[in-house]
Scaffold this active site. Structure first.
Site, PDB file in Angstrom:
ATOM      1  N   CYS A  84      10.011   1.837   1.989  1.00 49.36           N
ATOM      2  CA  CYS A  84      10.943   0.740   2.271  1.00 49.36           C
ATOM      3  C   CYS A  84      12.383   1.231   2.386  1.00 49.36           C
ATOM      4  O   CYS A  84      13.178   0.663   3.132  1.00 49.36           O
ATOM      5  CB  CYS A  84      10.848  -0.315   1.178  1.00 49.36           C
ATOM      6  SG  CYS A  84       9.232  -1.100   1.041  1.00 49.36           S
ATOM      7  N   TRP A  92       0.798  -1.229   0.000  1.00 45.62           N
ATOM      8  CA  TRP A  92       0.000   0.000   0.000  1.00 45.62           C
ATOM      9  C   TRP A  92       0.827   1.274   0.000  1.00 45.62           C
ATOM     10  O   TRP A  92       0.311   2.346  -0.264  1.00 45.62           O
ATOM     11  CB  TRP A  92      -0.920   0.031   1.236  1.00 45.62           C
ATOM     12  CG  TRP A  92      -0.210  -0.266   2.536  1.00 45.62           C
ATOM     13  CD1 TRP A  92      -0.206  -1.457   3.200  1.00 45.62           C
ATOM     14  CD2 TRP A  92       0.584   0.627   3.322  1.00 45.62           C
ATOM     15  NE1 TRP A  92       0.548  -1.370   4.350  1.00 45.62           N
ATOM     16  CE2 TRP A  92       1.043  -0.099   4.450  1.00 45.62           C
ATOM     17  CE3 TRP A  92       0.952   1.966   3.203  1.00 45.62           C
ATOM     18  CZ2 TRP A  92       1.851   0.473   5.438  1.00 45.62           C
ATOM     19  CZ3 TRP A  92       1.765   2.537   4.174  1.00 45.62           C
ATOM     20  CH2 TRP A  92       2.206   1.783   5.274  1.00 45.62           C
ATOM     21  N   GLU A 135      11.362  -7.398  -2.841  1.00 46.55           N
ATOM     22  CA  GLU A 135      11.959  -6.304  -2.082  1.00 46.55           C
ATOM     23  C   GLU A 135      11.250  -6.275  -0.733  1.00 46.55           C
ATOM     24  O   GLU A 135      10.023  -6.117  -0.673  1.00 46.55           O
ATOM     25  CB  GLU A 135      11.797  -4.962  -2.787  1.00 46.55           C
ATOM     26  CG  GLU A 135      12.487  -3.831  -2.022  1.00 46.55           C
ATOM     27  CD  GLU A 135      12.059  -2.454  -2.478  1.00 46.55           C
ATOM     28  OE1 GLU A 135      11.395  -1.754  -1.689  1.00 46.55           O
ATOM     29  OE2 GLU A 135      12.391  -2.091  -3.618  1.00 46.55           O
TER      30      GLU A 135
END
Length: 512
Positions: free
Chosen positions: A289, A158, A255
């Site tokens: 991330c 998301w 990832e």
């Protein structure tokens, strides 16, 4: 009418029209983090819907593979133009579903457009058969072919609802595959918008399909029926999916999480370092991330960097609106707010000091949280080791570059890192950091946006790479076709094996 709802109706009409289902399904709510208001619904897919999507995708892929890479590239070029044509609508969708600031949403749109344009330009050349030296010069010829794998499953999170829904799919499509996408349930509209624009660009509908719903139900049939799986998300979920893919021998790329470090050395450009660190911590409210959660500051610059950085973090304007002046938006959900609050409260209860922030901002938005700077963080605290995924950063004082490198590498993760120093020294230090991408005098954008170079994680931060040539060719099966032009590569009739072995020895030693 809520702005997200209005834009969705204008761009997509009924969201159910863009979802693959066998029949009508119960709807799940779409709630905007900007105001907590429900703005629509989408159909929740079942495993049979995944099976239908995979069947349709496989049939469409058999036609798509017949098109020359240059024809596929033209569709990606048109898609790029459409992304810019619908820039404002896409900004509204990204903000409305994710809550991020408008400038951060623009980063997503830029990334999608850049990625599509990049693979449209580079893909045809990279997919051509390659001539390589054969075992015996003149007598043999060897060619390497790149065949599409078939159907690629993309499981997207998301936090970057447009980029991570479509950018990996762009590379897979360019390579000749079909894509079945399972987006996160919080951000389905952005995935549907990507499908809509791809179809408007000329892509056959069944080549890119969307199946929203719980991963616990849809993950297994999606993996079992696909030829390659691309996942972006948490390390815990990534391990589970990798195990499922391994059981079926389905190639897998991911990832995963990060606890990304930033190093500030004594010779760093102070003003730039402060500004860059703030950006790297607060972009997308820290829900990135590759965002920074640990900062190691060399002793000689600590007393200058820390006050300046803290002041800059205090000035970040948190808002839940569509203004370009807003510096940071709310978190995606109450669940994420609870995680961030728990990490900070745990640290404070064990003696950490809050230099700024450390609290929710309910008057701004239901899930807003202040940009937060901590010192005095120790290994016993949750925030020290676990990924927080929020606008929270811990500062650590180190005596020199060697200690900074050791501390930066002292983590199970190795996704992204940042080093601030003189350019030459910074590059030397960067090569010693155990991370898939390392930025020198930048927080994260320089490495992420270097599309010619591969991007991904070391250690528990992932496997495989996106971007660059590697990010395209991973969606292909490599085939070696070797042709003997005169005779088979074996002892000719009338030549004994011993004599032939002596001849081959000469070729092996001197023939290359």
């Amino acid at each position: 009418m809520n702005r997200l709802s209005a834009t969705s109706k204008k761009l997509l009409g009924d969201p159910a029209l863009w979802v693959t289902t066998r029949s009508s399904r119960p709807g799940a709510p779409i709630v905007s983090p900007l105001d907590g208001i429900e703005v629509g619904t989408y159909p929740i897919c079942e495993p049979v819907d995944v099976e239908l999507a995979l069947t349709r995708a496989r049939a469409a892929q058999s036609r798509w593979v017949e098109k020359e890479p240059a024809e596929r590239a033209k569709i990606l070029e048109t898609f790029t133009a459409l992304v810019w044509k619908y820039e404002n609508e896409l900004l509204d969708l990204i903000q409305g579903e994710n809550g991020k600031a408008r400038s951060h949403a623009f980063e997503e749109i830029s990334d999608v457009a850049m990625t599509a344009s990049f693979y449209a330009k580079k893909g045809p050349g990279w997919l051509k058969p390659e001539r390589v030296p054969g075992v015996l010069p003149v007598l043999t010829r060897t060619r390497v072919n790149h065949h599409p794998r078939g159907v690629v499953a993309v499981i997207a999170p998301w936090n970057y609802p447009l980029t991570l829904a479509v950018s990996d799919g762009i590379a897979a499509l360019m390579a000749g595959n079909a894509v079945v996408l399972k987006p996160d349930s919080n951000t389905v509209l952005c995935a549907l918008a990507a499908k809509k624009l791809l179809e408007e660009a000329g892509l056959e509908a069944d080549l890119f399909q969307v199946v929203p719903g719980p991963g616990s139900k849809l993950g297994a049939p999606l993996i079992e029926g696909s030829d390659y799986v691309m996942f972006t998300g948490s390390t815990k979920t990534g391990r589970n999916l990798a195990a499922q893919a391994g059981e079926k021998l389905v190639p897998f790329s991911a990832e995963l999480g990060g606890k990304n470090p930033l190093i500030v050395l004594e010779d760093a450009p102070l003003a730039r370092a402060v500004r860059g660190a703030v950006k790297a911590v607060t972009s997308n409210s820290g829900q990135l991330c590759i965002s920074i959660e640990r900062i190691y500051v060399e002793d000689g610059i600590w007393d200058r960097f820390v006050p300046a950085f803290t002041r800059a973090m205090k000035k970040v304007k948190v808002g839940a609106n569509h203004s370009w002046k807003t510096g940071m938006g709310p978190l995606i959900s109450t669940q994420q707010l609870e995680t961030v609050t728990r990490h900070v409260d745990d640290a404070v209860s064990q003696g950490a000091t809050v230099l700024t922030g450390g609290k929710a901002l309910p008057k701004v938005a239901p899930t807003a949280y202040a940009p937060t700077v901590l010192t005095g963080v120790t290994d016993e605290m949750t925030v020290a080791r676990e990924e927080t995924f929020g606008p929270v950063v811990s500062l650590f004082r180190v005596k020199d570059a060697e200690e900074a490198i050791d501390c930066a590498n002292d983590s199970e993760y190795g996704l992204n890192a940042s080093v601030w120093s003189s350019s030459r020294r910074g590059a030397r230090i960067a090569s010693r950091i155990q991370a898939g991408t390392v930025n020198v005098n930048d927080g994260y954008i320089a490495a992420w946006a270097s599309l010619h170079a591969p991007m991904g994680g070391m250690k528990s931060s992932g496997m495989g790479r996106r971007h660059g040539k590697e990010g395209l060719l991973k969606y292909t099966e490599t085939q070696n076709v070797a042709t003997s032009l005169v005779l088979p590569v074996q002892a000719p009739s009338g030549v004994g094996e011993k004599t032939w072995s002596r001849i081959m020895k000469v070729f092996i030693k001197y023939g290359k």
